[in-house]
Motif scaffolding. Sequence first.
Motif, PDB file in Angstrom:
ATOM      1  N   GLU A 113      -8.785   2.035 -19.201  1.00 11.10           N
ATOM      2  CA  GLU A 113      -8.897   2.084 -20.816  1.00 11.10           C
ATOM      3  C   GLU A 113      -9.180   0.536 -21.237  1.00 11.10           C
ATOM      4  OE1 GLU A 113      -6.602   4.117 -24.307  1.00 11.10           O
ATOM      5  OE2 GLU A 113      -5.381   3.515 -23.023  1.00 11.10           O
ATOM      6  N   GLY A 114     -10.208   0.538 -22.189  1.00 13.57           N
ATOM      7  CA  GLY A 114     -10.323  -0.876 -22.739  1.00 13.57           C
ATOM      8  C   GLY A 114     -11.562  -1.772 -21.912  1.00 13.57           C
ATOM      9  N   ARG A 115     -11.868  -0.939 -20.658  1.00  9.56           N
ATOM     10  CA  ARG A 115     -12.859  -1.682 -19.831  1.00  9.56           C
ATOM     11  C   ARG A 115     -14.108  -0.765 -20.069  1.00  9.56           C
ATOM     12  NH1 ARG A 115      -9.604  -3.825 -14.431  1.00  9.56           N
ATOM     13  NH2 ARG A 115      -7.924  -4.716 -15.674  1.00  9.56           N
ATOM     14  N   ARG A 116     -15.367  -1.453 -19.705  1.00  8.84           N
ATOM     15  CA  ARG A 116     -16.500  -0.666 -19.697  1.00  8.84           C
ATOM     16  C   ARG A 116     -17.106  -0.005 -18.563  1.00  8.84           C
ATOM     17  NH1 ARG A 116     -21.199  -4.011 -23.169  1.00  8.84           N
ATOM     18  NH2 ARG A 116     -21.917  -1.837 -22.787  1.00  8.84           N
ATOM     19  N   ASN A 117     -16.477  -0.746 -17.462  1.00  7.33           N
ATOM     20  CA  ASN A 117     -17.093  -0.175 -16.123  1.00  7.33           C
ATOM     21  C   ASN A 117     -16.595   1.175 -15.802  1.00  7.33           C
ATOM     22  OD1 ASN A 117     -14.947  -1.790 -15.572  1.00  7.33           O
ATOM     23  ND2 ASN A 117     -15.160  -1.582 -13.545  1.00  7.33           N
ATOM     24  N   ILE A 118     -17.424   2.202 -15.216  1.00  3.18           N
ATOM     25  CA  ILE A 118     -16.781   3.329 -14.544  1.00  3.18           C
ATOM     26  C   ILE A 118     -16.961   3.197 -13.192  1.00  3.18           C
ATOM     27  CG2 ILE A 118     -17.185   5.706 -14.451  1.00  3.18           C
ATOM     28  CD1 ILE A 118     -18.286   5.611 -17.539  1.00  3.18           C
ATOM     29  N   PHE A 119     -16.141   3.670 -12.308  1.00  7.28           N
ATOM     30  CA  PHE A 119     -15.991   3.454 -10.885  1.00  7.28           C
ATOM     31  C   PHE A 119     -15.639   4.707  -9.878  1.00  7.28           C
ATOM     32  CE2 PHE A 119     -12.067   1.637 -12.620  1.00  7.28           C
ATOM     33  CZ  PHE A 119     -11.271   2.083 -11.930  1.00  7.28           C
ATOM     34  N   TYR A 120     -15.688   4.668  -8.838  1.00  3.23           N
ATOM     35  CA  TYR A 120     -15.285   5.353  -8.050  1.00  3.23           C
ATOM     36  C   TYR A 120     -13.757   5.098  -7.812  1.00  3.23           C
ATOM     37  CZ  TYR A 120     -19.411   8.028  -6.563  1.00  3.23           C
ATOM     38  OH  TYR A 120     -20.411   8.865  -6.124  1.00  3.23           O
ATOM     39  N   PRO A 121     -12.939   6.208  -7.624  1.00  2.00           N
ATOM     40  CA  PRO A 121     -11.563   5.647  -7.221  1.00  2.00           C
ATOM     41  C   PRO A 121     -11.701   4.858  -5.488  1.00  2.00           C
ATOM     42  CG  PRO A 121     -11.788   7.965  -7.878  1.00  2.00           C
ATOM     43  CD  PRO A 121     -12.907   7.576  -7.673  1.00  2.00           C
ATOM     44  N   LYS A 122     -10.886   3.820  -5.497  1.00  2.00           N
ATOM     45  CA  LYS A 122     -10.774   3.210  -4.260  1.00  2.00           C
ATOM     46  C   LYS A 122      -9.666   3.287  -3.601  1.00  2.00           C
ATOM     47  CE  LYS A 122     -14.103  -0.265  -6.248  1.00  2.00           C
ATOM     48  NZ  LYS A 122     -14.437  -1.375  -6.579  1.00  2.00           N
ATOM     49  N   LYS A 123      -8.493   3.576  -3.983  1.00  2.00           N
ATOM     50  CA  LYS A 123      -7.231   3.700  -3.278  1.00  2.00           C
ATOM     51  C   LYS A 123      -7.447   4.665  -2.154  1.00  2.00           C
ATOM     52  CE  LYS A 123      -4.282   2.342  -7.316  1.00  2.00           C
ATOM     53  NZ  LYS A 123      -3.105   2.709  -8.197  1.00  2.00           N
ATOM     54  N   HIS A 124      -6.676   4.661  -1.023  1.00  2.55           N
ATOM     55  CA  HIS A 124      -6.772   5.360  -0.060  1.00  2.55           C
ATOM     56  C   HIS A 124      -6.480   6.902  -0.282  1.00  2.55           C
ATOM     57  CE1 HIS A 124      -2.545   4.836   0.719  1.00  2.55           C
ATOM     58  NE2 HIS A 124      -2.666   5.966   1.431  1.00  2.55           N
ATOM     59  N   PHE A 125      -5.544   7.145  -1.236  1.00  4.48           N
ATOM     60  CA  PHE A 125      -5.027   8.513  -1.505  1.00  4.48           C
ATOM     61  C   PHE A 125      -6.043   9.065  -2.504  1.00  4.48           C
ATOM     62  CE2 PHE A 125      -2.694   5.558  -3.693  1.00  4.48           C
ATOM     63  CZ  PHE A 125      -2.651   6.165  -5.034  1.00  4.48           C
ATOM     64  N   GLU A 126      -6.995   8.353  -2.971  1.00  2.00           N
ATOM     65  CA  GLU A 126      -7.595   8.874  -4.044  1.00  2.00           C
ATOM     66  C   GLU A 126      -9.324   9.142  -3.372  1.00  2.00           C
ATOM     67  OE1 GLU A 126      -7.012   6.561  -7.265  1.00  2.00           O
ATOM     68  OE2 GLU A 126      -5.384   7.747  -8.331  1.00  2.00           O
ATOM     69  N   SER A 127      -9.412   8.472  -2.192  1.00  2.00           N
ATOM     70  CA  SER A 127     -10.719   8.446  -1.557  1.00  2.00           C
ATOM     71  C   SER A 127     -11.386   9.638  -1.522  1.00  2.00           C
ATOM     72  CB  SER A 127     -10.771   7.591  -0.318  1.00  2.00           C
ATOM     73  OG  SER A 127      -9.885   8.223   0.623  1.00  2.00           O
ATOM     74  N   HIS A 128     -10.844  10.757  -1.369  1.00  5.76           N
ATOM     75  CA  HIS A 128     -11.440  12.107  -1.352  1.00  5.76           C
ATOM     76  C   HIS A 128     -11.995  12.566  -2.625  1.00  5.76           C
ATOM     77  CE1 HIS A 128      -7.010  12.474  -2.339  1.00  5.76           C
ATOM     78  NE2 HIS A 128      -7.461  13.465  -2.889  1.00  5.76           N
ATOM     79  N   TYR A 129     -11.946  11.806  -3.628  1.00  6.93           N
ATOM     80  CA  TYR A 129     -12.511  12.221  -5.041  1.00  6.93           C
ATOM     81  C   TYR A 129     -13.983  12.298  -4.736  1.00  6.93           C
ATOM     82  CZ  TYR A 129      -8.116  11.535  -7.706  1.00  6.93           C
ATOM     83  OH  TYR A 129      -7.049  11.823  -8.461  1.00  6.93           O
ATOM     84  N   HIS A 130     -14.520  11.500  -3.835  1.00  5.11           N
ATOM     85  CA  HIS A 130     -16.035  11.424  -3.638  1.00  5.11           C
ATOM     86  C   HIS A 130     -16.392  11.662  -2.259  1.00  5.11           C
ATOM     87  CE1 HIS A 130     -15.655   7.387  -2.120  1.00  5.11           C
ATOM     88  NE2 HIS A 130     -14.785   7.265  -3.229  1.00  5.11           N
ATOM     89  N   ASN A 131     -15.492  12.488  -1.445  1.00  4.41           N
ATOM     90  CA  ASN A 131     -15.749  12.663  -0.137  1.00  4.41           C
ATOM     91  C   ASN A 131     -16.303  14.030   0.055  1.00  4.41           C
ATOM     92  OD1 ASN A 131     -15.986  12.377   2.881  1.00  4.41           O
ATOM     93  ND2 ASN A 131     -14.026  13.303   2.905  1.00  4.41           N
ATOM     94  N   PHE A 132     -17.667  14.151  -0.521  1.00  2.00           N
ATOM     95  CA  PHE A 132     -18.290  15.487  -0.760  1.00  2.00           C
ATOM     96  C   PHE A 132     -19.350  15.710   0.418  1.00  2.00           C
ATOM     97  CE2 PHE A 132     -15.974  17.288  -4.110  1.00  2.00           C
ATOM     98  CZ  PHE A 132     -15.798  15.965  -4.953  1.00  2.00           C
ATOM     99  N   THR A 133     -19.544  16.938   0.953  1.00  2.00           N
ATOM    100  CA  THR A 133     -20.357  17.182   2.093  1.00  2.00           C
ATOM    101  C   THR A 133     -21.095  18.380   1.766  1.00  2.00           C
ATOM    102  OG1 THR A 133     -18.857  18.012   3.483  1.00  2.00           O
ATOM    103  CG2 THR A 133     -19.462  15.462   3.772  1.00  2.00           C
ATOM    104  N   ASN A 134     -20.683  18.898   0.668  1.00  2.00           N
ATOM    105  CA  ASN A 134     -21.447  20.322   0.255  1.00  2.00           C
ATOM    106  C   ASN A 134     -20.860  21.430   1.436  1.00  2.00           C
ATOM    107  OD1 ASN A 134     -22.719  18.890  -1.584  1.00  2.00           O
ATOM    108  ND2 ASN A 134     -24.169  20.507  -1.924  1.00  2.00           N
ATOM    109  N   ASN A 135     -19.730  21.226   2.072  1.00  2.00           N
ATOM    110  CA  ASN A 135     -19.138  22.177   3.000  1.00  2.00           C
ATOM    111  C   ASN A 135     -18.706  23.278   2.382  1.00  2.00           C
ATOM    112  OD1 ASN A 135     -20.297  20.696   5.403  1.00  2.00           O
ATOM    113  ND2 ASN A 135     -18.349  19.453   5.443  1.00  2.00           N
ATOM    114  N   PHE A 136     -18.449  24.279   3.129  1.00  2.00           N
ATOM    115  CA  PHE A 136     -17.815  25.692   2.723  1.00  2.00           C
ATOM    116  C   PHE A 136     -16.673  25.807   3.617  1.00  2.00           C
ATOM    117  CE2 PHE A 136     -22.168  26.175   1.520  1.00  2.00           C
ATOM    118  CZ  PHE A 136     -21.971  26.509   0.133  1.00  2.00           C
ATOM    119  N   SER A 137     -15.436  26.385   3.087  1.00  2.00           N
ATOM    120  CA  SER A 137     -14.275  26.499   3.852  1.00  2.00           C
ATOM    121  C   SER A 137     -14.022  28.040   3.331  1.00  2.00           C
ATOM    122  CB  SER A 137     -13.290  25.574   3.484  1.00  2.00           C
ATOM    123  OG  SER A 137     -13.464  24.305   3.697  1.00  2.00           O
TER     124      SER A 137
END
Length: 259
Positions: A113-137
Amino acid sequence: MNKYIERTILSIINQSFQDFEIITVNDNSKDDTEEIIKRLQLEDNRIKLINHNTNKGVYYSRVEAILFSKGKYIILMDPDDLYLNENLFKELYNYNFKLNLDIIEFTVFQQIEGRRNIFYPKKHFESHYHNFTNNFSFQPNLSEILFHNPKNYMYTHSICRNIWNKMIRRKIFLDMHKFIGLSYFNDFVITADDMAMNIISYHFANNYSNINLPGYMYNIRSVSMSHGDGGTFLKKVRAINYLLYFEILFKYIKKFEID
């Protein structure tokens, strides 16, 4: 939440896919949130409002909205976040048109909040937010991927524990509600409820897929319940929340004999 709620609702209304309803829950707010929602209702009759005379907590409010809803699929949303992609609903619908999936997870971005840049989460416990492979389970493996790899304690190959970056079949949520109940979490619950919702929901789901589709923007506020300090009282409340979460996890393991 009056500072954010209109922006949040407008990011839904402005979706190119328009066949949806918006269930809002005013959990006994002390500001003009109710007035803002009622004003928006005059402009869009798809917006429904549930008012609480007392604070019932985030889990109760989420489940109440689910029970009130009529749609086939549900996307939950925090009141201070927004959708970055106006075609999110349309692309989710098109992706799922022939697949008929129970759960679809999409990409999360963050903004301080208060900053303009939008980014991917970088902390290791949040990194799976963008670990997408279009896989099915599919079951029985679906429930297991919710948890981290015990060999390295990393979450990069698991599902995001948060509940708000997923489109989930309403029936799955109803099964989840029957297992956890409506009043198990009380008004002290401010965090960890979505972890419990995820675990039980994924147990009742038959299939899952993720899609590398930019959609959700998570707003990081320094004074929020999740990120703010809040002093000793808030720390005690958080501890109670995690205790309740682990009680449900134990109930789940015992009930379904999970190894």
